[in-house]
Design a protein around this motif. Structure first.
Motif, mmCIF file in Angstrom:
data_model
loop_
_atom_site.group_PDB
_atom_site.id
_atom_site.type_symbol
_atom_site.label_atom_id
_atom_site.label_comp_id
_atom_site.label_asym_id
_atom_site.label_seq_id
_atom_site.Cartn_x
_atom_site.Cartn_y
_atom_site.Cartn_z
ATOM 1 N N GLY A 1 3.484 35.968 -43.161
ATOM 2 C CA GLY A 1 3.058 35.075 -42.088
ATOM 3 C C GLY A 1 1.602 34.671 -42.206
ATOM 4 N N SER A 2 0.734 35.641 -42.476
ATOM 5 C CA SER A 2 -0.690 35.322 -42.610
ATOM 6 C C SER A 2 -0.960 34.519 -43.878
ATOM 7 C CB SER A 2 -1.525 36.605 -42.613
ATOM 8 O OG SER A 2 -1.129 37.471 -43.666
ATOM 9 N N GLY A 3 -0.168 34.764 -44.928
ATOM 10 C CA GLY A 3 -0.327 33.974 -46.150
ATOM 11 C C GLY A 3 0.029 32.517 -45.930
ATOM 12 N N VAL A 4 1.119 32.281 -45.204
ATOM 13 C CA VAL A 4 1.508 30.897 -44.884
ATOM 14 C C VAL A 4 0.448 30.240 -44.004
ATOM 15 C CG1 VAL A 4 3.200 29.485 -43.653
ATOM 16 C CG2 VAL A 4 3.969 31.346 -45.149
ATOM 17 N N SER A 5 -0.060 30.983 -43.022
ATOM 18 C CA SER A 5 -1.099 30.443 -42.147
ATOM 19 C C SER A 5 -2.381 30.157 -42.927
ATOM 20 C CB SER A 5 -1.379 31.435 -41.017
ATOM 21 O OG SER A 5 -2.399 30.960 -40.168
ATOM 22 N N PHE A 6 -2.746 31.059 -43.820
ATOM 23 C CA PHE A 6 -3.930 30.864 -44.656
ATOM 24 C C PHE A 6 -3.784 29.615 -45.512
ATOM 25 C CE2 PHE A 6 -6.039 32.609 -48.744
ATOM 26 C CZ PHE A 6 -7.155 31.820 -48.544
ATOM 27 N N ALA A 7 -2.611 29.466 -46.136
ATOM 28 C CA ALA A 7 -2.392 28.313 -47.011
ATOM 29 C C ALA A 7 -2.426 27.001 -46.237
ATOM 30 C CB ALA A 7 -1.055 28.464 -47.733
ATOM 31 N N SER A 8 -1.839 26.982 -45.051
ATOM 32 C CA SER A 8 -1.771 25.735 -44.284
ATOM 33 C C SER A 8 -3.116 25.367 -43.668
ATOM 34 C CB SER A 8 -0.704 25.848 -43.195
ATOM 35 O OG SER A 8 -0.985 26.927 -42.321
ATOM 36 N N THR A 9 -3.851 26.357 -43.168
ATOM 37 C CA THR A 9 -5.136 26.051 -42.530
ATOM 38 C C THR A 9 -6.233 25.742 -43.540
ATOM 39 O OG1 THR A 9 -5.595 28.440 -42.418
ATOM 40 C CG2 THR A 9 -4.659 27.402 -40.454
ATOM 41 N N THR A 10 -6.004 26.055 -44.809
ATOM 42 C CA THR A 10 -6.997 25.726 -45.833
ATOM 43 C C THR A 10 -7.209 24.222 -45.938
ATOM 44 O OG1 THR A 10 -6.394 27.697 -47.090
ATOM 45 C CG2 THR A 10 -7.601 26.004 -48.274
ATOM 46 N N PHE A 11 -6.200 23.453 -45.593
ATOM 47 C CA PHE A 11 -6.290 22.001 -45.716
ATOM 48 C C PHE A 11 -6.932 21.346 -44.495
ATOM 49 C CE2 PHE A 11 -3.029 23.274 -48.677
ATOM 50 C CZ PHE A 11 -3.281 22.477 -49.786
ATOM 51 N N LEU A 12 -7.314 22.146 -43.505
ATOM 52 C CA LEU A 12 -8.017 21.586 -42.362
ATOM 53 C C LEU A 12 -9.452 21.244 -42.756
ATOM 54 C CD1 LEU A 12 -6.819 24.007 -39.525
ATOM 55 C CD2 LEU A 12 -5.971 21.714 -40.041
ATOM 56 N N PRO A 13 -10.052 20.241 -42.117
ATOM 57 C CA PRO A 13 -11.418 19.852 -42.500
ATOM 58 C C PRO A 13 -12.465 20.912 -42.186
ATOM 59 C CG PRO A 13 -10.684 18.645 -40.553
ATOM 60 C CD PRO A 13 -9.483 19.363 -41.088
ATOM 61 N N ALA A 14 -12.255 21.709 -41.131
ATOM 62 C CA ALA A 14 -13.229 22.742 -40.751
ATOM 63 C C ALA A 14 -12.702 24.107 -41.172
ATOM 64 C CB ALA A 14 -13.470 22.717 -39.247
ATOM 65 N N ARG A 15 -13.580 24.922 -41.772
ATOM 66 C CA ARG A 15 -13.136 26.215 -42.270
ATOM 67 C C ARG A 15 -14.094 27.329 -41.877
ATOM 68 N NH1 ARG A 15 -12.409 24.605 -48.310
ATOM 69 N NH2 ARG A 15 -10.847 22.978 -48.190
ATOM 70 N N ALA A 16 -13.542 28.466 -41.689
ATOM 71 C CA ALA A 16 -14.180 29.783 -41.704
ATOM 72 C C ALA A 16 -15.261 30.026 -40.660
ATOM 73 C CB ALA A 16 -14.717 30.082 -43.094
ATOM 74 N N TRP A 17 -16.459 29.507 -40.863
ATOM 75 C CA TRP A 17 -17.599 30.032 -40.118
ATOM 76 C C TRP A 17 -17.781 29.401 -38.747
ATOM 77 C CZ3 TRP A 17 -21.044 26.252 -38.900
ATOM 78 C CH2 TRP A 17 -21.066 25.119 -39.708
ATOM 79 N N GLY A 18 -16.987 28.389 -38.384
ATOM 80 C CA GLY A 18 -17.141 27.737 -37.089
ATOM 81 C C GLY A 18 -15.900 27.886 -36.222
ATOM 82 N N GLY B 1 -10.222 31.327 -40.936
ATOM 83 C CA GLY B 1 -10.899 32.576 -41.267
ATOM 84 C C GLY B 1 -10.084 33.794 -40.890
ATOM 85 N N LEU B 2 -9.471 33.755 -39.711
ATOM 86 C CA LEU B 2 -8.671 34.890 -39.264
ATOM 87 C C LEU B 2 -7.455 35.093 -40.163
ATOM 88 C CD1 LEU B 2 -8.368 37.065 -37.108
ATOM 89 C CD2 LEU B 2 -7.072 35.432 -35.726
ATOM 90 N N SER B 3 -6.791 34.006 -40.528
ATOM 91 C CA SER B 3 -5.618 34.111 -41.403
ATOM 92 C C SER B 3 -5.999 34.658 -42.770
ATOM 93 C CB SER B 3 -4.961 32.733 -41.561
ATOM 94 O OG SER B 3 -4.544 32.215 -40.324
ATOM 95 N N MET B 4 -7.128 34.200 -43.294
ATOM 96 C CA MET B 4 -7.562 34.651 -44.611
ATOM 97 C C MET B 4 -7.847 36.151 -44.617
ATOM 98 S SD MET B 4 -10.619 33.163 -47.015
ATOM 99 C CE MET B 4 -11.797 33.171 -45.672
ATOM 100 N N VAL B 5 -8.537 36.633 -43.584
ATOM 101 C CA VAL B 5 -8.886 38.053 -43.530
ATOM 102 C C VAL B 5 -7.645 38.911 -43.286
ATOM 103 C CG1 VAL B 5 -10.158 39.788 -42.227
ATOM 104 C CG2 VAL B 5 -11.263 37.640 -42.843
ATOM 105 N N ILE B 6 -6.763 38.484 -42.397
ATOM 106 C CA ILE B 6 -5.538 39.248 -42.137
ATOM 107 C C ILE B 6 -4.686 39.334 -43.402
ATOM 108 C CG2 ILE B 6 -3.356 39.256 -40.863
ATOM 109 C CD1 ILE B 6 -5.679 40.138 -39.177
ATOM 110 N N TYR B 7 -4.572 38.223 -44.120
ATOM 111 C CA TYR B 7 -3.789 38.227 -45.357
ATOM 112 C C TYR B 7 -4.412 39.162 -46.395
ATOM 113 C CZ TYR B 7 -1.693 36.674 -49.720
ATOM 114 O OH TYR B 7 -1.050 36.648 -50.933
ATOM 115 N N GLY B 8 -5.725 39.064 -46.565
ATOM 116 C CA GLY B 8 -6.381 39.910 -47.553
ATOM 117 C C GLY B 8 -6.336 41.385 -47.189
#
Length: 281
Positions: free
Chosen positions: A81-98, A105-112
């Motif tokens: 689930g977190s991998g799918v969320s990480f992959a899909s949210t990567t294509f959003l214009p805003a990432r990680a720190w905001g 960011g949350l999906s990436m950390v949960i997946y890792g």
């Protein structure tokens, strides 16, 4: 450091952040809490790398609370689930720190984090493939050397984060290092997080120095080396005079006391005879 640079910039008129907003951001930052979105769109404006540390702390707390209920099947569902969320949210214009990229960011950390837990369980069960470390090393250097642009960046991040990173971890999981290389790995491990955290405020300070003294002609590779050296030196000092003493105090204050309390609880009151479990009787 990040707060001091911001306050100095505000004092000099270089930074337009209102003083009341700066106070709120600083107060939340001291508690390792993200700045309210009404004040700043950045989660941690004074130290932007702190977003990943905060998410990792959250993942650790979640794991500590749920570990006893975390079956392999549930763990697999979380990782997928977190991998799918990480992959899909990567294509959003805003990432990680905001705030706009919060779910990325949350999906990436949960997946890792939980992906690492799953790999560790496979390792303990003896079901982890035995792949050579040199294969992972070659693959890692090759992956880092791949050029990207605005079109290929997001797909590259998805493939690298979801697929390649776990494969590299499998390659390195059984690696044993000794001698000089082991000491080198220990030093790099000690420096890694500190450099990650301190390089941003150091970079901001150097950028102010460059602007003030009109040093724009300095090559970027020189700037990179200076930031790396200063961040490494600062990390060594922080590790020696702050991190290690604080960790020793915390261990003595909480861990040893917890061990002593558990040992006392397993002893009959006044008898000094250890309590045995049903399987030992």
């Amino acid at each position: 450091m990040g707060a001091s640079v911001t306050v100095y910039g505000m004092w000099k008129g270089w930074d337009s952040t209102p003083w009341e907003n700066a106070a709120v951001i600083g107060a939340f930052g001291l508690l390792m809490l993200p700045a309210p979105p009404a004040v700043s769109l950045a989660l941690y404006p004074y130290l932007k790398p702190a977003w990943s540390i905060a998410f990792e702390m959250l993942a650790s707390v979640i794991y500590a609370v749920t570990a006893r209920f975390l079956t392999n099947r549930v763990l697999l569902v979380i990782v997928i689930g977190s991998g799918v969320s990480f992959a899909s949210t990567t294509f959003l214009p805003a990432r990680a720190w905001g705030w706009p990229g919060l779910w990325y960011g949350l999906s990436m950390v949960i997946y890792g984090f939980f992906g690492g837990v799953m790999i560790h369980r496979l390792y303990l069960a003896g079901k982890l493939p035995r792949w050579p470390a040199w294969l992972g090393g070659i693959g890692l250097f090759a992956a880092l050397a791949v050029p990207t642009n605005d079109v290929t960046e997001a797909p590259y991040y998805v493939f690298g984060g979801v697929v390649l990173a776990p494969l590299f971890l499998v390659c390195f999981a059984r690696t044993q290092v000794r001698g000089v290389f082991a000491r080198l790995c220990s030093v790099l491990g000690t420096l890694s997080y500190g450099v990650y955290v301190t390089h941003v405020p150091i970079r901001r300070i150097l950028e102010l120095v460059i602007a003030k003294y009109h040093l724009e002609y300095v090559p970027s590779w020189v700037f990179l080396i200076v930031v790396s050296v200063l961040a490494s030196l600062l990390t060594v000092l922080l590790d020696r005079f702050y991190d290690r003493p604080v960790r020793r105090w915390l261990i003595a204050r909480f861990i040893k006391r917890s061990v002593t309390a558990n040992a006392s609880a397993r002893t009959h009151l006044g008898s000094g005879v250890p309590i045995r479990s049903a399987g030992q009787v």
